[in-house]
Design an enzyme around this catalytic site. Structure first.
Site, mmCIF file in Angstrom:
data_model
loop_
_atom_site.group_PDB
_atom_site.id
_atom_site.type_symbol
_atom_site.label_atom_id
_atom_site.label_comp_id
_atom_site.label_asym_id
_atom_site.label_seq_id
_atom_site.Cartn_x
_atom_site.Cartn_y
_atom_site.Cartn_z
ATOM 1 N N CYS A 166 20.547 -17.724 25.651
ATOM 2 C CA CYS A 166 21.119 -16.379 25.689
ATOM 3 C C CYS A 166 20.539 -15.514 24.574
ATOM 4 O O CYS A 166 21.011 -15.556 23.437
ATOM 5 C CB CYS A 166 22.633 -16.489 25.552
ATOM 6 S SG CYS A 166 23.463 -14.912 25.448
ATOM 7 N N CYS B 278 22.882 -13.133 22.867
ATOM 8 C CA CYS B 278 23.800 -13.731 21.884
ATOM 9 C C CYS B 278 23.063 -14.025 20.572
ATOM 10 O O CYS B 278 23.629 -13.857 19.499
ATOM 11 C CB CYS B 278 24.367 -15.062 22.373
ATOM 12 S SG CYS B 278 24.966 -15.062 24.054
ATOM 13 N N ASP B 279 21.840 -14.499 20.665
ATOM 14 C CA ASP B 279 21.206 -15.130 19.506
ATOM 15 C C ASP B 279 19.951 -14.439 18.966
ATOM 16 O O ASP B 279 19.402 -14.880 17.959
ATOM 17 C CB ASP B 279 20.822 -16.585 19.874
ATOM 18 C CG ASP B 279 22.042 -17.416 20.243
ATOM 19 O OD1 ASP B 279 23.130 -17.104 19.723
ATOM 20 O OD2 ASP B 279 21.907 -18.353 21.039
#
Ligand code: NAP
Length: 327
Positions: free
Chosen positions: A139, A142-143
């Site tokens: 993801c 997200c990261d």
């Protein structure tokens, strides 16, 4: 309400399919019980902007959209358990109760809507599991911020891979998209957008053979293999983003509900009916073709209507509802 009381509808799962099913079932006054999982909201919780859901001309973030859908279902009487369904026993005759467990707590229902969605597909190469969360991610939204000014790789050749790469390129110094074939599966528009970004390189036809830790113990490099020439190549890396598609989360019903060879739930014709009476399925758990938030929401609506009609039109089931309503 516990095992003794029978729910009209239990919905398992909580992406756009599960919450839309909950909204429709709630508006039909069925007071649905949604077992929404810990990470409620499904894969959309991991996206930033959703620009193609009708009705949001300015776009909306995935988490906001999921919160709004959940609120909308709650407004009409949907109830939620923020935990995982761990086991099911699905009846084979109308009128028998379906049972759903959340650990030791048992719930029973006249109908069940399966909307467990999909999860990210894994590469299945050495190093992937060990380095997951330590450089290996599924993801970018997200990261990506962890990889500011560092080198990153995206694996995959579809729209997701392009989207991840374009997002990552805003943070990372360089992004190498590694795809196993010369031709990309991604749409023209996404491919063109990725090609136009200066620090994105598309590398084909390569597969990932192994991921290695660096000195810090986090991801340090990947060994790639050219599928045409057999040449091996070492790529120094801080981040590896795997975007090679999804697998349906059908484990809970395997062996009970008919699945296709890839694990997607099979439904009857254009309906959401599974092979068990009163059990319906919607969203990414069923759909390996469109897999969009809007199509998942649409099929969640269909599942709720199918459940409503089933409860109304199946005499053996209607009798159990009448009996429980009698004081
Ligand atoms: P996808 O279209 O199925 O693409 C998966 C890619 O991963 C393919 O290129 C595939 O290679 C590759 N792949 C699969 N297994 C692999 C493995 N074991 N090792 C290496 N490569 C592997 O999946 P997706 O990109 O997640 O897209 C899913 C759906 O969502 C599509 O309908 C897409 O259009 C949509 N989507 C749209 C947007 C957007 O419009 N903004 C964004 C994201 C997703 P092959 O090509 O060789 O099979």
């Amino acid at each position: 309400m516990g095992a003794a009381e029978r729910e009209n509808v239990i919905i398992i799962g909580s992406g756009p399919a599960g919450y839309t099913a909950a909204l429709y079932a709630a508006r039909a006054e069925l007071a649905p019980l949604v077992i929404e999982g810990f990470a409620w909201g499904g894969l959309l919780q991991q996206t930033t902007e959703v620009e193609n859901f009708p009705g949001y001309p300015e776009g909306v973030t995935g988490p906001v959209m999921m919160q709004q859908l959940r609120d909308q279902a709650e407004r009409f009487g949907a109830r939620f358990i923020t935990d995982q369904a761990t086991r099911v026993e699905l009846a084979s005759e109308p009128g028998e109760r379906h049972r759903v467990w959340v650990e030791d707590d048992e719930y029973s229902a006249r109908s069940v809507i399966l909307a467990m969605g999909a999860e990210h597909k894994k590469l299945g190469v050495p190093g992937e599991a060990e380095l997951s969360g330590r450089g290996v991610s599924y993801c970018a939204t997200c990261d990506a911020a962890f990889f500011k000014d560092r080198e990153a790789m995206v694996v995959g050749g579809g729209d997701s891979a392009m989207e991840e790469a374009i997002f990552l390129a805003k943070f990372s110094s360089s992004v190498t998209v590694v795809h196993r074939r010369e031709e990309f599966r991604a749409s023209r528009i996404m491919l063109d957008r990725a090609r136009a970004v200066e620090n994105i390189e598309l590398l084909t036809p390569y597969v990932i053979e192994q991921l290695f830790p660096g000195e810090s113990g986090a991801l340090g490099s990947a060994r790639l293999r050219n599928t045409a020439t057999g040449e091996a190549r070492e790529l120094p890396l801080s981040g590896a983003f795997v975007a090679i598609g999804h697998v349906p989360q059908s484990e809970l019903v395997r062996g009970v509900i008919d699945l296709d060879d890839n694990g997607y739930v099979l439904v009857e014709g254009r309906s959401t009916k599974t092979n068990r009476p009163g059990v319906f399925a919607a969203g990414d758990l069923v759909d390996h073709t469109y897999r969009q938030a809007v199509t998942a929401a649409g099929s969640g609506c269909q599942a709720a209507l199918d459940a409503e009609w089933y409860l109304r039109d199946t005499p053996a089931v209607a009798e159990t509802a009448a009996a429980s309503a009698t004081p």
